[in-house]
Design a protein around this motif. Structure first.
Motif, PDB file in Angstrom:
ATOM      1  N   GLY A  58       0.780  -1.234   0.000  1.00 41.38           N
ATOM      2  CA  GLY A  58       0.000   0.000   0.000  1.00 41.38           C
ATOM      3  C   GLY A  58       0.808   1.278   0.000  1.00 41.38           C
ATOM      4  N   TRP A  59       2.110   1.211  -0.303  1.00 43.24           N
ATOM      5  CA  TRP A  59       2.953   2.408  -0.237  1.00 43.24           C
ATOM      6  C   TRP A  59       2.857   3.288  -1.481  1.00 43.24           C
ATOM      7  CZ3 TRP A  59       4.409   3.684   4.369  1.00 43.24           C
ATOM      8  CH2 TRP A  59       4.748   2.716   5.306  1.00 43.24           C
ATOM      9  N   ILE A  60       2.160   2.833  -2.501  1.00 42.80           N
ATOM     10  CA  ILE A  60       1.981   3.652  -3.710  1.00 42.80           C
ATOM     11  C   ILE A  60       0.659   4.414  -3.588  1.00 42.80           C
ATOM     12  CG2 ILE A  60       1.682   3.608  -6.217  1.00 42.80           C
ATOM     13  CD1 ILE A  60       3.387   1.093  -6.285  1.00 42.80           C
ATOM     14  N   ASP A  66      -8.186   9.378  -1.626  1.00 45.08           N
ATOM     15  CA  ASP A  66      -9.057   8.246  -1.317  1.00 45.08           C
ATOM     16  C   ASP A  66      -8.228   6.971  -1.261  1.00 45.08           C
ATOM     17  OD1 ASP A  66     -11.091   6.403  -1.090  1.00 45.08           O
ATOM     18  OD2 ASP A  66     -12.358   7.326  -2.610  1.00 45.08           O
ATOM     19  N   SER A  67      -8.505   6.125  -0.292  1.00 48.58           N
ATOM     20  CA  SER A  67      -7.772   4.860  -0.163  1.00 48.58           C
ATOM     21  C   SER A  67      -8.557   3.691  -0.749  1.00 48.58           C
ATOM     22  CB  SER A  67      -7.463   4.576   1.311  1.00 48.58           C
ATOM     23  OG  SER A  67      -8.670   4.462   2.057  1.00 48.58           O
ATOM     24  N   ALA A  68      -9.536   3.992  -1.593  1.00 46.27           N
ATOM     25  CA  ALA A  68     -10.402   2.945  -2.134  1.00 46.27           C
ATOM     26  C   ALA A  68      -9.743   2.140  -3.243  1.00 46.27           C
ATOM     27  CB  ALA A  68     -11.696   3.571  -2.663  1.00 46.27           C
ATOM     28  N   TYR A  69      -8.519   2.496  -3.616  1.00 47.01           N
ATOM     29  CA  TYR A  69      -7.899   1.865  -4.783  1.00 47.01           C
ATOM     30  C   TYR A  69      -6.764   0.920  -4.398  1.00 47.01           C
ATOM     31  CZ  TYR A  69     -10.452   5.836  -6.563  1.00 47.01           C
ATOM     32  OH  TYR A  69     -11.451   6.754  -6.817  1.00 47.01           O
ATOM     33  N   ALA A  74      -2.006   9.245   3.409  1.00 51.60           N
ATOM     34  CA  ALA A  74      -1.115   9.811   4.418  1.00 51.60           C
ATOM     35  C   ALA A  74      -1.242  11.324   4.396  1.00 51.60           C
ATOM     36  CB  ALA A  74       0.333   9.393   4.151  1.00 51.60           C
ATOM     37  N   THR A  75      -1.003  11.939   5.523  1.00 57.08           N
ATOM     38  CA  THR A  75      -0.995  13.387   5.581  1.00 57.08           C
ATOM     39  C   THR A  75       0.211  13.915   4.809  1.00 57.08           C
ATOM     40  OG1 THR A  75       0.357  13.480   7.580  1.00 57.08           O
ATOM     41  CG2 THR A  75      -2.037  13.297   7.879  1.00 57.08           C
TER      42      THR A  75
END
Length: 410
Positions: A58-60, A66-69, A74-75
């Protein structure tokens, strides 16, 4: 805005550092430090595998709203933390940065929900590689002069793209290209352009020819489109709105990535300083010492300018960017990096102009890191928008000065 790190940021830093230590092993560790400017060809297969490793965790896409992808979010400060830890770990140069940092934010800002659901998850997983089809012969910095055309088929479902793009980074490995093309044959300049997503795997319709640079490497390419297909559903922002989308992408281009770049610059400068100390050049030449100190001071200034820009809010912003800030950043780093290349050779003296040569085989020598840096940075003030274009943008859009007369001053 006071740009500082919180306790949550410190915890995020520990997590990032631990993950990199655990995963940056084996062939990934061997690829550390490879793939920077002038050496994009190094370790391509391993670096693509590393993209998938990053994506699986999930680092990309940390900066996506949105984290739906399949990505984390991250801030802003946490994005900076990740960039710092990534550089500290000397992880391989990113191979999917064009998709993550250019196309993805553009899709989030201008794309349809269908386009986002289709294209963002593969980028987040590190599975698809993108390239940018903007510049053309005769239409580089003057992007409104593009002549590549996209003709819509009679059934309305497909466009046929014909034309040539140049200086296309990583096109030889890319799966997709986002292309600025003229869809209205009667239009001129920035009118009648569209932003199309074009699959690169079209034998006979797309030809990629590598361009050999001064460094002997070929990360840039010419791309020829001969009736290449692009789905009408893959036009971002709608037909005829390509100029707005393209300019939006350029505004989004220099954000946290500017700080990432500066971390790499700091590593290069440290190497030049070590070379100067080891050779005695810094002790023997006061002018050279002054240049080293000035280079360090300018880099610190660029960092604080980037942090100020990222932390600013309120008036004078467009698409989340302070108007003119990307042009100021480009002017600062382009000249700085070019001077660093010159300084690297000055530190080494006459020895910098020669290298090993196999006379028995009559083979050309390999450039060392400093020679490659010097040669590659000759282009820093040209690619990505020349210094002249950046000054025009600042003059017209920030200072409100009159536009340059067509055809030049008479």
């Amino acid at each position: 805005m006071e740009f500082g790190f919180t306790q949550e940021d410190d915890a995020f830093r520990r997590e990032a550092r631990a993950w990199l230590k655990t995963h940056l092993v084996g062939e990934f560790a061997e690829a550390a430090g490879h793939g920077g400017p002038g050496s994009e060809h190094e370790g391509a297969d391993i670096r693509r595998a590393w993209e998938r490793e990053l994506g699986a965790a999930g680092w990309i896409g940390l900066g996506w709203a949105d984290s739906a992808y399949g990505n984390r979010t991250a801030t802003l400060t946490q994005q900076v933390v990740w960039a710092e830890e990534y550089a500290r770990a000397k992880a391989p140069a990113r191979y999917g940065h064009i998709g993550e940092n250019l196309l993805a934010p553009t899709l989030i800002a201008y794309g349809t929900e269908e386009q986002k659901r289709r294209f963002l998850p593969p980028i987040a997983r590190g599975e698809t590689l993108w390239c940018q089809g903007y510049s053309e012969p005769g239409a580089g910095s003057d992007l409104a002069g593009v002549r590549t055309t996209a003709r819509r088929e009679d059934d309305g479902s497909t466009y046929r793209v014909t034309g040539q793009k140049i200086w296309t980074s990583l096109a030889h490995d890319a799966d997709w290209c986002f292309v600025l093309a003229r869809t209205d044959p009667d239009s001129q300049r920035h009118h009648g352009l569209s932003f199309l997503l074009v699959p690169m795997d079209q034998p006979g319709r797309i030809e990629v020819r590598p361009i050999t640079q001064l460094t002997g490497t070929s990360e840039f390419n010419e791309v020829f489109f001969d009736g290449a297909e692009a789905a009408a559903a893959d036009v971002v922002g709608g037909p005829g709105n390509g100029w707005s989308v393209a300019m939006g992408l350029l505004a989004l281009e220099r954000g946290v990535s500017t700080l990432v770049q500066q971390i790499g610059f700091a590593e290069e400068l440290s190497g030049v300083v070590r070379e100067a100390v080891a050779s005695g050049a810094a002790a023997d030449d006061p002018v050279l010492r002054d240049r080293l100190v000035r280079q360090w001071a300018e880099l610190r200034t660029m960092r604080w300018n980037a942090l100020r820009t990222l932390g600013s809010s309120g008036q004078g912003e467009s698409q989340g960017q302070v108007v003119g800030a990307p042009s100021v950043a480009k002017l600062l780093w382009g000249g700085w990096h070019q001077r660093l290349g010159e300084l690297a050779l000055a530190v080494r003296g006459p020895a910098a102009t020669v290298g090993p040569y196999d006379w028995s085989e009559r083979s050309a020598y390999e450039l060392d890191a400093w020679q490659r840096l010097f040669l590659f940075t000759r282009a820093d003030t040209v690619y990505g928008g020349s210094d002249e274009i950046q000054r025009n943008i600042i003059a017209e859009r920030v200072l409100g000065l009159p536009k340059e007369p067509k055809g030049g001053v008479r």
